[in-house]
Design an enzyme around this catalytic site. Structure first.
Site, mmCIF file in Angstrom:
data_model
loop_
_atom_site.group_PDB
_atom_site.id
_atom_site.type_symbol
_atom_site.label_atom_id
_atom_site.label_comp_id
_atom_site.label_asym_id
_atom_site.label_seq_id
_atom_site.Cartn_x
_atom_site.Cartn_y
_atom_site.Cartn_z
ATOM 1 N N CYS A 343 9.441 -23.587 46.690
ATOM 2 C CA CYS A 343 8.771 -24.853 46.385
ATOM 3 C C CYS A 343 9.491 -25.596 45.265
ATOM 4 C CB CYS A 343 7.296 -24.596 46.063
ATOM 5 S SG CYS A 343 6.255 -26.061 46.235
ATOM 6 N N HIS A 427 5.374 -22.079 51.028
ATOM 7 C CA HIS A 427 4.900 -20.858 50.365
ATOM 8 C C HIS A 427 4.886 -19.684 51.338
ATOM 9 C CE1 HIS A 427 3.413 -22.581 46.494
ATOM 10 N NE2 HIS A 427 3.470 -23.688 47.225
ATOM 11 N N GLU A 429 4.353 -16.629 50.740
ATOM 12 C CA GLU A 429 3.346 -15.616 50.410
ATOM 13 C C GLU A 429 1.986 -15.946 51.001
ATOM 14 O OE1 GLU A 429 2.045 -18.812 47.913
ATOM 15 O OE2 GLU A 429 4.016 -18.105 48.498
#
Length: 454
Positions: A343, A427, A429
């Protein structure tokens, strides 16, 4: 007993609802206005009795009249608008407040996620912003300690259409409104979020002011919105840690989905905290890595002294051009050891390699963004939160665009094999896919392992 003037809307439990009402008694959809108690006696037989009168008022009843006429007053059975959202384009949106009270300014962005509002609230990347949820029903699952992405809420405020009146989830520990009040975060509901979203899509992100202060005029709030700007503001300094620390927590067993297993060789990763999310750290730790987290201003020379196998440049809020110190640290590390940018880290890497970034019209915020991996051809459903993007045409030769956003074609991932660098704009995750992007962590581990074996 002399009749006192009662210039109020009253609700009487002894009245049959007018206009075809079917239920006997109190009906909040009907309102009858009486100028005095004599009028009420003529309509309601119960009020002709000498034992006294009972009027249930939807507004405060003057104490003198209440005492003389045995009247008890209660609050409205519904809340009234007590907050405003004023946008820089001059539009004013009345709302109901939940959470903290006060006045706050921020950039309004819309998020298309259906769930995950607690992760959004605790994502440091939302610092300086009001998050408008396009999903109309928010708060029904409450909040719980396990879904926190950081130790506090960094966003300026939450804007929603409807706040759930009840909470139903086995993990919930408190309601959303209680949670926001304790953390001093403003929230407003009963806003036409569809209309505001269309406005943002057509005109771009807008600065707005949320206020529960009735003493401030609309013009004052509008001037606040028009005199504030998020561009060029260093928001990272307000969300980063102050001292280095070691992170050890992994993804809990019930949620673990790593099919590659932990690395047998304990790799050491130094993570620059530009506003890092806990789940990023958990995923790296779940691959068997030792993690040292350092502040955003930590000198690159000190990072290299730790002799890490790789460096992570984390997510974070705001404009990458506003943090030249971070870009300089990235420059000093790239090429020496493997690096992975996520990001904000992706944007900083792009600038460090000589590329340029630009502010998007309304950014990408949500858990349903399709991204194509150009190497494998696979499409990932990703979670994204950024208002800036890297311009791939400004990057030097040798840098490969590895991922693109299928909604608008913007750059969503980079790789520079010669400099041992990789990055993603979204993202990995997060789990909207639910695990589409997790292999990126494995790729980073492999990059470190291959470099270590040379």
């Amino acid at each position: 007993m002399a009749a006192k003037s009662l210039d109020l809307h009253t609700m009487c439990r002894g009245l049959e609802p007018f206009n075809g009402g079917t239920a006997f008694g109190f009906n909040p959809l009907q309102s009858f206005k009486f100028t005095d108690s004599i009028s009420l006696q003529r309509i309601c037989p119960s009020h002709n009795k000498a034992v006294g009168r009972q009027i249930i008022c939807s507004v405060s009843t003057p104490s003198t009249f209440a005492h003389d006429n045995v009247i008890s007053s209660v609050k409205r059975p519904w809340e009234i608008a007590n907050a405003r959202l004023v946008l820089e384009d001059g539009s004013i949106w009345n709302a109901k407040s939940f959470g903290a009270l006060g006045t706050q300014v921020g950039e309004v962005v819309f998020n298309t996620s259906l769930t995950g509002y607690q992760e959004i609230l605790t994502d440091p990347s939302y610092a300086g912003q009001f998050v408008l949820m396009t999903n109309p029903h928010i708060g029904n699952t409450g909040v719980n300690i396990d879904d926190e992405e950081s130790n506090q809420c960094f966003l300026g405020g939450l804007v929603i259409r409807n706040l759930s009146t009840c909470v139903s989830n086995w993990r919930s520990t408190e309601s959303l409104s209680e949670y926001l009040r304790k953390r001093n975060v403003m929230g407003i509901s009963d806003v036409d979020t569809r209309a505001i979203t269309r406005r943002l899509r057509e005109n771009g992100s807008l600065i707005g002011v949320i206020s529960t202060d009735s003493s401030k005029s609309d013009d004052e709030l509008l001037n606040m919105a028009r005199s504030w700007d998020i561009v060029g503001m260093d928001l990272i300094s307000g969300v980063t840690c102050t001292e280095p620390y070691e992170w050890k927590d992994t993804t809990s067993a019930e949620w673990e989905f790593n099919s590659h297993g932990k690395a047998s060789d304990k790799l050491h990763v130094v993570a620059y905290d530009f506003g890092i999310k806990h789940n990023i750290l958990r995923r790296i730790a779940s691959y068997g890595c030792k993690i040292t987290v350092v502040p955003s201003t930590w000198p690159s020379s000190e990072v290299l002294k730790l002799n890490p196998d790789g460096v992570l440049f984390s997510n974070g809020p705001g404009d990458p051009s506003a943090v030249p110190y971070a870009v300089e640290n990235v420059k000093q590390v790239v090429g020496k050891i493997p690096v992975f940018g996520i990001c904000m880290g992706h944007q900083l890497l792009g600038q460090a390699l000589g590329g340029k970034t630009f502010k998007m019209k309304f950014g990408h915020h949500g858990g349903n963004h399709p991204v194509r991996n150009l190497r494998s051809g696979h499409v990932e459903i990703s979670a994204q939160n950024h208002n800036y993007a890297v311009d791939p045409t400004t990057l030097p030769e040798g840098v490969e665009v590895t991922h693109i956003n299928l909604n608008d074609g913007t750059c969503a991932g980079l790789a520079f094999p010669a400099m041992k660098a990789m990055s993603l704009q979204y993202h990995p995750e997060a789990s909207p896919g639910p695990h589409d992007s997790d292999p990126a962590f494995y790729d980073f581990v492999q990059l470190m392992r291959e470099n270590k074996q040379r």
